[in-house]
Design a protein around this motif. Sequence first.
Motif, short mmCIF file in Angstrom:
data_model
loop_
_atom_site.label_atom_id
_atom_site.label_comp_id
_atom_site.label_asym_id
_atom_site.label_seq_id
_atom_site.Cartn_x
_atom_site.Cartn_y
_atom_site.Cartn_z
N LEU A 23 0.82 -1.23 0.00
CA LEU A 23 0.00 0.00 0.00
C LEU A 23 0.85 1.26 0.00
CD1 LEU A 23 -2.88 -1.00 2.38
CD2 LEU A 23 -3.14 -0.23 0.05
N ASP A 24 1.99 1.20 0.74
CA ASP A 24 2.91 2.35 0.73
C ASP A 24 3.42 2.60 -0.69
OD1 ASP A 24 2.74 2.99 3.38
OD2 ASP A 24 4.39 1.71 4.00
N LEU A 25 3.75 1.48 -1.37
CA LEU A 25 4.26 1.62 -2.73
C LEU A 25 3.18 2.17 -3.67
CD1 LEU A 25 6.32 -1.70 -3.05
CD2 LEU A 25 7.21 0.61 -2.88
N ILE A 26 1.96 1.68 -3.48
CA ILE A 26 0.86 2.17 -4.33
C ILE A 26 0.62 3.67 -4.06
CG2 ILE A 26 -1.66 2.01 -4.71
CD1 ILE A 26 -1.28 -1.03 -4.32
N ASP A 27 0.74 4.02 -2.78
CA ASP A 27 0.61 5.43 -2.40
C ASP A 27 1.67 6.26 -3.12
OD1 ASP A 27 -0.43 7.53 -1.04
OD2 ASP A 27 0.61 7.14 0.85
N GLU A 28 2.90 5.73 -3.13
CA GLU A 28 4.02 6.42 -3.78
C GLU A 28 3.78 6.51 -5.30
OE1 GLU A 28 6.35 8.10 -2.45
OE2 GLU A 28 7.34 8.53 -4.36
N ILE A 29 3.27 5.40 -5.87
CA ILE A 29 2.96 5.41 -7.31
C ILE A 29 1.92 6.51 -7.58
CG2 ILE A 29 1.81 4.11 -9.20
CD1 ILE A 29 3.08 1.55 -7.98
N GLY A 30 0.91 6.57 -6.71
CA GLY A 30 -0.14 7.60 -6.86
C GLY A 30 0.44 9.00 -6.82
N ASN A 31 1.37 9.23 -5.87
CA ASN A 31 2.01 10.56 -5.77
C ASN A 31 2.78 10.90 -7.03
OD1 ASN A 31 1.02 10.86 -3.20
ND2 ASN A 31 2.87 10.09 -2.20
N GLN A 32 3.56 9.90 -7.51
CA GLN A 32 4.38 10.13 -8.72
C GLN A 32 3.50 10.37 -9.94
OE1 GLN A 32 7.62 10.61 -8.76
NE2 GLN A 32 7.73 10.21 -6.56
N VAL A 33 2.42 9.58 -10.04
CA VAL A 33 1.50 9.73 -11.17
C VAL A 33 0.88 11.13 -11.15
CG1 VAL A 33 -0.77 8.98 -12.01
CG2 VAL A 33 1.02 7.30 -11.60
N ALA A 34 0.53 11.60 -9.95
CA ALA A 34 -0.06 12.94 -9.82
C ALA A 34 0.92 14.00 -10.32
CB ALA A 34 -0.46 13.19 -8.38
N LYS A 35 2.22 13.81 -9.94
CA LYS A 35 3.25 14.76 -10.39
C LYS A 35 3.40 14.74 -11.90
CE LYS A 35 6.13 14.77 -6.29
NZ LYS A 35 7.27 14.12 -5.67
N ILE A 36 3.42 13.49 -12.47
CA ILE A 36 3.57 13.36 -13.93
C ILE A 36 2.40 14.06 -14.64
CG2 ILE A 36 3.58 11.70 -15.86
CD1 ILE A 36 5.01 9.73 -13.92
N LYS A 37 1.19 13.86 -14.08
CA LYS A 37 0.00 14.47 -14.69
C LYS A 37 0.12 16.01 -14.67
CE LYS A 37 -4.26 12.32 -14.03
NZ LYS A 37 -5.25 11.73 -13.12
N GLU A 38 0.63 16.50 -13.54
CA GLU A 38 0.81 17.94 -13.40
C GLU A 38 1.79 18.47 -14.46
OE1 GLU A 38 2.17 19.93 -9.58
OE2 GLU A 38 0.35 18.87 -8.98
#
Lengths: 251, 121
Positions: A82-97
Amino acid sequence: MSKINTNLNVILEKLGEMKKLFHYGEKIVPIIESITQFVDETMPLLDNVNASIVESTHKMPQATNQINDVTSATELATTEILDLIDEIGNQVAKIKEELSSINKSGTSNLERLEKLKALVGDNPSALKIIDELVDSLPVYESVDRILKNIEVIEEASYKITLSLQVQDITSQQLEAVNHLISSVHEKLNDLLKDFGEYEMDQDNYNTGLNSGQHFDANAKYTEHGSKQSDIDKIIEEQQKTSQDEIDKLFS
Amino acid sequence: MKKVILIADDSPTIRKFVSVSLKMQGFEVIVASDGMEAAELLPKQKVDLIITDLNMPNLDGFEFIKSIRSSQENKDIPIIILSSLNNEEDIERGLKYGASSYLVKPFDPKRVQYEVSKYLN
Protein backbone atom coordinates in the motif's frame (compact mmCIF):
# COMPACT_ATOMS: atom_id res chain seq x y z
CA MET A 1 -40.47 -79.58 67.50
CA SER A 2 -42.35 -77.44 65.04
CA LYS A 3 -40.04 -74.55 65.90
CA ILE A 4 -37.00 -76.68 65.00
CA ASN A 5 -38.71 -77.62 61.72
CA THR A 6 -39.35 -73.99 60.92
CA ASN A 7 -35.71 -73.10 61.60
CA LEU A 8 -34.51 -75.98 59.43
CA ASN A 9 -36.78 -74.79 56.63
CA VAL A 10 -35.29 -71.30 56.92
CA ILE A 11 -31.74 -72.73 56.82
CA LEU A 12 -32.64 -74.86 53.79
CA GLU A 13 -34.13 -71.78 52.07
CA LYS A 14 -30.96 -69.79 52.75
CA LEU A 15 -28.82 -72.68 51.49
CA GLY A 16 -30.94 -72.74 48.32
CA GLU A 17 -30.39 -69.03 47.83
CA MET A 18 -26.65 -69.47 48.38
CA LYS A 19 -26.63 -72.28 45.82
CA LYS A 20 -28.34 -69.99 43.31
CA LEU A 21 -25.81 -67.30 44.13
CA PHE A 22 -22.93 -69.68 43.50
CA HIS A 23 -24.51 -70.70 40.20
CA TYR A 24 -24.82 -67.02 39.27
CA GLY A 25 -21.24 -66.46 40.41
CA GLU A 26 -20.03 -69.26 38.19
CA LYS A 27 -21.66 -67.52 35.23
CA ILE A 28 -20.47 -64.01 36.11
CA VAL A 29 -16.83 -64.84 36.97
CA PRO A 30 -15.80 -65.36 33.30
CA ILE A 31 -17.48 -62.08 32.41
CA ILE A 32 -15.58 -60.28 35.21
CA GLU A 33 -12.40 -61.97 34.02
CA SER A 34 -12.95 -60.75 30.46
CA ILE A 35 -13.72 -57.23 31.73
CA THR A 36 -10.48 -57.25 33.74
CA GLN A 37 -8.59 -58.46 30.69
CA PHE A 38 -10.23 -55.75 28.57
CA VAL A 39 -9.28 -53.08 31.10
CA ASP A 40 -5.70 -54.44 31.22
CA GLU A 41 -5.47 -54.25 27.46
CA THR A 42 -7.14 -50.83 27.25
CA MET A 43 -5.01 -49.13 29.91
CA PRO A 44 -1.95 -48.66 27.66
CA LEU A 45 -4.24 -47.33 24.94
CA LEU A 46 -5.81 -44.88 27.39
CA ASP A 47 -2.32 -43.87 28.51
CA ASN A 48 -1.46 -43.25 24.86
CA VAL A 49 -4.62 -41.19 24.34
CA ASN A 50 -3.82 -39.21 27.48
CA ALA A 51 -0.24 -38.61 26.35
CA SER A 52 -1.52 -37.59 22.94
CA ILE A 53 -3.97 -35.10 24.47
CA VAL A 54 -1.17 -33.65 26.62
CA GLU A 55 1.08 -33.36 23.59
CA SER A 56 -1.65 -31.77 21.46
CA THR A 57 -2.47 -29.37 24.27
CA HIS A 58 1.21 -28.41 24.41
CA LYS A 59 1.23 -27.80 20.63
CA MET A 60 -1.88 -25.61 20.55
CA PRO A 61 -0.13 -22.43 21.72
CA GLN A 62 2.46 -23.02 18.99
CA ALA A 63 -0.31 -23.29 16.38
CA THR A 64 -1.86 -20.07 17.66
CA ASN A 65 1.49 -18.28 17.58
CA GLN A 66 2.10 -19.49 14.03
CA ILE A 67 -1.30 -18.15 12.94
CA ASN A 68 -0.48 -14.83 14.61
CA ASP A 69 2.86 -14.78 12.78
CA VAL A 70 1.09 -15.36 9.45
CA THR A 71 -1.32 -12.50 10.17
CA SER A 72 1.53 -10.16 11.13
CA ALA A 73 3.53 -11.08 8.03
CA THR A 74 0.62 -10.55 5.61
CA GLU A 75 -0.25 -7.32 7.42
CA LEU A 76 3.29 -6.04 7.04
CA ALA A 77 3.50 -7.06 3.38
CA THR A 78 0.11 -5.51 2.60
CA THR A 79 1.10 -2.25 4.29
CA GLU A 80 4.35 -2.21 2.30
CA ILE A 81 2.44 -2.76 -0.96
CA LEU A 82 0.00 0.00 0.00
CA ASP A 83 2.91 2.35 0.73
CA LEU A 84 4.26 1.62 -2.73
CA ILE A 85 0.86 2.17 -4.33
CA ASP A 86 0.61 5.43 -2.40
CA GLU A 87 4.02 6.42 -3.78
CA ILE A 88 2.96 5.41 -7.31
CA GLY A 89 -0.14 7.60 -6.86
CA ASN A 90 2.01 10.56 -5.77
CA GLN A 91 4.38 10.13 -8.72
CA VAL A 92 1.50 9.73 -11.17
CA ALA A 93 -0.06 12.94 -9.82
CA LYS A 94 3.25 14.76 -10.39
CA ILE A 95 3.57 13.36 -13.93
CA LYS A 96 0.00 14.47 -14.69
CA GLU A 97 0.81 17.94 -13.40
CA GLU A 98 3.94 18.14 -15.57
CA LEU A 99 2.06 16.86 -18.61
CA SER A 100 -0.59 19.46 -18.05
CA SER A 101 2.05 22.23 -17.99
CA ILE A 102 3.67 20.76 -21.15
CA ASN A 103 0.25 20.78 -22.79
CA LYS A 104 -0.27 24.41 -21.79
CA SER A 105 3.10 25.50 -23.09
CA GLY A 106 2.49 23.54 -26.32
CA THR A 107 -0.83 25.29 -26.80
CA SER A 108 0.76 28.65 -26.25
CA ASN A 109 3.61 27.82 -28.70
CA LEU A 110 1.08 26.77 -31.28
CA GLU A 111 -0.83 30.00 -30.79
CA ARG A 112 2.41 31.97 -31.25
CA LEU A 113 3.23 30.09 -34.45
CA GLU A 114 -0.28 30.77 -35.79
CA LYS A 115 0.25 34.48 -35.02
CA LEU A 116 3.63 34.36 -36.72
CA LYS A 117 2.03 32.72 -39.72
CA ALA A 118 -0.39 35.62 -40.00
CA LEU A 119 2.48 38.11 -39.75
CA VAL A 120 4.60 36.37 -42.35
CA GLY A 121 1.91 36.73 -44.96
CA ASP A 122 2.69 35.24 -48.41
CA ASN A 123 6.27 34.16 -47.86
CA PRO A 124 6.15 30.47 -48.91
CA SER A 125 9.56 29.55 -47.46
CA ALA A 126 8.70 31.12 -44.09
CA LEU A 127 5.26 29.48 -44.12
CA LYS A 128 6.84 26.13 -44.87
CA ILE A 129 9.23 26.47 -41.92
CA ILE A 130 6.35 27.48 -39.64
CA ASP A 131 4.28 24.50 -40.79
CA GLU A 132 7.23 22.23 -40.12
CA LEU A 133 7.54 23.75 -36.65
CA VAL A 134 3.80 23.19 -36.01
CA ASP A 135 4.14 19.58 -37.12
CA SER A 136 7.17 19.12 -34.94
CA LEU A 137 5.14 20.03 -31.86
CA PRO A 138 4.22 16.55 -30.71
CA VAL A 139 2.36 17.87 -27.72
CA TYR A 140 -1.34 17.05 -28.11
CA GLU A 141 -1.28 13.50 -29.35
CA SER A 142 1.64 12.42 -27.22
CA VAL A 143 0.27 13.99 -24.06
CA ASP A 144 -3.15 12.48 -24.67
CA ARG A 145 -1.60 9.08 -25.25
CA ILE A 146 0.49 9.33 -22.07
CA LEU A 147 -2.54 10.51 -20.07
CA LYS A 148 -4.54 7.52 -21.29
CA ASN A 149 -1.70 5.19 -20.23
CA ILE A 150 -1.64 6.90 -16.85
CA GLU A 151 -5.37 6.28 -16.48
CA VAL A 152 -4.70 2.57 -17.04
CA ILE A 153 -2.00 2.65 -14.32
CA GLU A 154 -4.35 4.50 -11.93
CA GLU A 155 -7.17 2.02 -12.55
CA ALA A 156 -4.79 -0.93 -12.02
CA SER A 157 -3.49 0.60 -8.75
CA TYR A 158 -7.07 1.14 -7.63
CA LYS A 159 -7.94 -2.50 -8.37
CA ILE A 160 -4.85 -3.67 -6.45
CA THR A 161 -5.95 -1.71 -3.37
CA LEU A 162 -9.41 -3.26 -3.65
CA SER A 163 -8.01 -6.78 -3.87
CA LEU A 164 -5.59 -6.21 -0.99
CA GLN A 165 -8.55 -5.92 1.34
CA VAL A 166 -8.53 -9.71 1.28
CA GLN A 167 -5.80 -9.41 3.94
CA ASP A 168 -8.18 -7.83 6.43
CA ILE A 169 -10.87 -10.44 5.75
CA THR A 170 -8.48 -13.41 6.06
CA SER A 171 -6.94 -11.98 9.23
CA GLN A 172 -10.42 -11.92 10.78
CA GLN A 173 -10.98 -15.53 9.70
CA LEU A 174 -7.61 -16.56 11.18
CA GLU A 175 -8.50 -14.72 14.38
CA ALA A 176 -11.69 -16.80 14.52
CA VAL A 177 -9.62 -20.00 14.14
CA ASN A 178 -7.32 -18.79 16.93
CA HIS A 179 -10.32 -18.20 19.13
CA LEU A 180 -11.54 -21.72 18.43
CA ILE A 181 -8.13 -23.26 19.15
CA SER A 182 -7.79 -21.40 22.43
CA SER A 183 -11.31 -22.46 23.47
CA VAL A 184 -10.44 -26.13 22.81
CA HIS A 185 -7.12 -25.62 24.58
CA GLU A 186 -8.85 -24.27 27.63
CA LYS A 187 -11.31 -27.19 27.75
CA LEU A 188 -8.52 -29.76 27.35
CA ASN A 189 -6.47 -27.99 29.97
CA ASP A 190 -9.37 -28.18 32.44
CA LEU A 191 -9.76 -31.88 31.66
CA LEU A 192 -6.06 -32.60 32.12
CA LYS A 193 -5.97 -30.53 35.29
CA ASP A 194 -8.68 -32.83 36.67
CA PHE A 195 -6.39 -35.78 35.89
CA GLY A 196 -3.50 -33.92 37.51
CA GLU A 197 -1.50 -34.31 34.31
CA TYR A 198 -0.89 -30.82 32.98
CA GLU A 199 -0.83 -27.18 33.92
CA MET A 200 -1.23 -24.58 31.17
CA ASP A 201 1.69 -22.21 30.80
CA GLN A 202 -0.35 -19.01 30.85
CA ASP A 203 2.72 -16.79 30.68
CA ASN A 204 3.64 -18.09 27.24
CA TYR A 205 0.13 -18.44 25.94
CA ASN A 206 -2.01 -15.41 25.63
CA THR A 207 -4.43 -15.47 22.70
CA GLY A 208 -6.60 -12.70 24.03
CA LEU A 209 -9.44 -15.16 24.60
CA ASN A 210 -10.73 -13.23 27.57
CA SER A 211 -10.21 -9.79 26.12
CA GLY A 212 -13.48 -9.92 24.17
CA GLN A 213 -14.19 -10.90 20.61
CA HIS A 214 -13.08 -8.29 18.11
CA PHE A 215 -13.32 -10.11 14.83
CA ASP A 216 -16.08 -11.22 12.53
CA ALA A 217 -15.96 -15.00 12.17
CA ASN A 218 -18.30 -14.73 9.17
CA ALA A 219 -16.20 -12.16 7.31
CA LYS A 220 -16.06 -13.06 3.62
CA TYR A 221 -14.18 -11.67 0.65
CA THR A 222 -16.88 -11.04 -1.94
CA GLU A 223 -17.24 -9.17 -5.17
CA HIS A 224 -17.00 -5.46 -4.40
CA GLY A 225 -20.32 -3.75 -4.09
CA SER A 226 -22.45 -6.88 -3.87
CA LYS A 227 -22.72 -6.79 -0.08
CA GLN A 228 -22.99 -2.99 0.00
CA SER A 229 -26.04 -2.98 -2.28
CA ASP A 230 -27.78 -5.39 0.14
CA ILE A 231 -26.92 -3.06 3.04
CA ASP A 232 -28.21 -0.04 1.09
CA LYS A 233 -31.53 -1.84 0.56
CA ILE A 234 -31.82 -2.59 4.30
CA ILE A 235 -31.06 1.04 5.19
CA GLU A 236 -33.52 2.30 2.57
CA GLU A 237 -36.19 -0.01 3.97
CA GLN A 238 -35.51 1.15 7.52
CA GLN A 239 -35.60 4.82 6.54
CA LYS A 240 -38.85 4.23 4.62
CA THR A 241 -40.36 2.61 7.71
CA SER A 242 -39.30 5.55 9.88
CA GLN A 243 -40.80 8.04 7.40
CA ASP A 244 -44.06 6.03 7.29
CA GLU A 245 -44.21 6.18 11.07
CA ILE A 246 -43.68 9.96 11.04
CA ASP A 247 -46.36 10.36 8.32
CA LYS A 248 -48.80 8.30 10.36
CA LEU A 249 -48.12 10.39 13.41
CA PHE A 250 -48.96 13.64 11.65
CA SER A 251 -51.86 12.44 9.49
CA MET B 1 -7.90 24.68 6.10
CA LYS B 2 -8.10 20.92 5.56
CA LYS B 3 -11.03 19.01 7.04
CA VAL B 4 -9.93 16.38 9.57
CA ILE B 5 -11.20 12.79 9.46
CA LEU B 6 -10.66 10.33 12.31
CA ILE B 7 -10.40 6.65 11.37
CA ALA B 8 -10.90 4.11 14.17
CA ASP B 9 -10.06 0.55 13.12
CA ASP B 10 -7.93 -2.18 14.69
CA SER B 11 -6.72 -3.34 11.28
CA PRO B 12 -3.61 -1.40 10.19
CA THR B 13 -4.27 -2.29 6.56
CA ILE B 14 -7.81 -0.87 6.63
CA ARG B 15 -6.51 2.29 8.32
CA LYS B 16 -3.98 2.58 5.51
CA PHE B 17 -6.53 1.91 2.72
CA VAL B 18 -8.92 4.54 3.98
CA SER B 19 -6.15 7.05 4.76
CA VAL B 20 -4.62 6.77 1.29
CA SER B 21 -8.00 7.16 -0.36
CA LEU B 22 -9.01 10.20 1.73
CA LYS B 23 -5.64 11.95 1.59
CA MET B 24 -5.95 11.81 -2.21
CA GLN B 25 -9.16 13.80 -1.78
CA GLY B 26 -7.30 16.44 0.20
CA PHE B 27 -8.43 15.57 3.72
CA GLU B 28 -6.23 15.40 6.79
CA VAL B 29 -6.46 11.98 8.40
CA ILE B 30 -5.79 10.89 11.98
CA VAL B 31 -6.00 7.26 13.05
CA ALA B 32 -6.78 5.23 16.16
CA SER B 33 -6.45 1.47 16.64
CA ASP B 34 -9.58 1.07 18.77
CA GLY B 35 -12.58 2.93 20.15
CA MET B 36 -10.81 3.85 23.37
CA GLU B 37 -7.85 5.46 21.59
CA ALA B 38 -10.24 7.29 19.27
CA ALA B 39 -12.33 8.56 22.21
CA GLU B 40 -9.13 9.81 23.87
CA LEU B 41 -8.11 11.68 20.70
CA LEU B 42 -11.40 13.57 20.34
CA PRO B 43 -10.93 16.14 23.12
CA LYS B 44 -7.41 16.90 21.88
CA GLN B 45 -8.16 17.35 18.20
CA LYS B 46 -10.97 18.99 16.24
CA VAL B 47 -12.51 16.32 14.03
CA ASP B 48 -14.98 16.93 11.17
CA LEU B 49 -15.96 13.34 10.45
CA ILE B 50 -15.40 9.89 11.96
CA ILE B 51 -15.08 6.56 10.18
CA THR B 52 -15.27 3.66 12.62
CA ASP B 53 -15.14 -0.13 12.64
CA LEU B 54 -17.48 -2.05 14.97
CA ASN B 55 -15.42 -5.04 16.13
CA MET B 56 -12.55 -3.45 18.04
CA PRO B 57 -10.74 -4.27 21.29
CA ASN B 58 -11.07 -2.17 24.46
CA LEU B 59 -14.05 -0.10 23.27
CA ASP B 60 -16.10 -1.40 20.35
CA GLY B 61 -17.63 0.74 17.62
CA PHE B 62 -21.15 0.72 19.08
CA GLU B 63 -19.97 2.01 22.46
CA PHE B 64 -17.69 4.51 20.77
CA ILE B 65 -20.60 5.93 18.74
CA LYS B 66 -22.73 6.05 21.88
CA SER B 67 -20.03 7.98 23.71
CA ILE B 68 -19.76 10.50 20.85
CA ARG B 69 -23.49 11.05 20.62
CA SER B 70 -23.74 11.58 24.37
CA SER B 71 -21.01 14.23 24.35
CA GLN B 72 -22.29 17.78 23.98
CA GLU B 73 -19.23 18.87 22.03
CA ASN B 74 -19.12 16.07 19.43
CA LYS B 75 -22.73 14.94 19.12
CA ASP B 76 -23.15 16.41 15.64
CA ILE B 77 -20.04 14.92 14.01
CA PRO B 78 -21.03 12.72 11.05
CA ILE B 79 -20.11 9.08 11.71
CA ILE B 80 -19.61 6.46 9.02
CA ILE B 81 -19.52 2.83 10.11
CA LEU B 82 -17.10 0.69 8.10
CA SER B 83 -17.47 -2.91 9.18
CA SER B 84 -17.55 -6.48 7.93
CA LEU B 85 -20.69 -7.07 10.01
CA ASN B 86 -23.55 -7.08 7.56
CA ASN B 87 -26.58 -8.48 9.34
CA GLU B 88 -29.72 -6.44 9.76
CA GLU B 89 -29.51 -6.24 13.57
CA ASP B 90 -26.02 -4.72 13.50
CA ILE B 91 -26.99 -2.19 10.83
CA GLU B 92 -30.13 -1.23 12.75
CA ARG B 93 -28.18 -0.99 16.01
CA GLY B 94 -25.45 1.12 14.41
CA LEU B 95 -27.93 3.58 12.90
CA LYS B 96 -29.97 3.66 16.11
CA TYR B 97 -26.86 4.58 18.09
CA GLY B 98 -26.38 7.53 15.77
CA ALA B 99 -24.26 6.50 12.77
CA SER B 100 -24.88 8.60 9.66
CA SER B 101 -23.90 5.93 7.09
CA TYR B 102 -23.09 2.23 7.07
CA LEU B 103 -20.47 0.78 4.73
CA VAL B 104 -19.48 -2.85 4.57
CA LYS B 105 -16.04 -4.44 4.05
CA PRO B 106 -14.59 -5.18 1.57
CA PHE B 107 -15.39 -1.65 0.50
CA ASP B 108 -15.05 0.43 -2.62
CA PRO B 109 -12.83 3.46 -1.84
CA LYS B 110 -14.90 5.51 -4.28
CA ARG B 111 -17.99 4.81 -2.17
CA VAL B 112 -16.12 5.93 0.96
CA GLN B 113 -15.08 9.10 -0.85
CA TYR B 114 -18.69 9.66 -1.93
CA GLU B 115 -20.07 9.21 1.60
CA VAL B 116 -17.42 11.54 3.05
CA SER B 117 -18.12 14.21 0.46
CA LYS B 118 -21.85 13.97 1.27
CA TYR B 119 -21.11 15.33 4.75
CA LEU B 120 -18.05 17.49 4.21
CA ASN B 121 -18.48 19.19 0.84
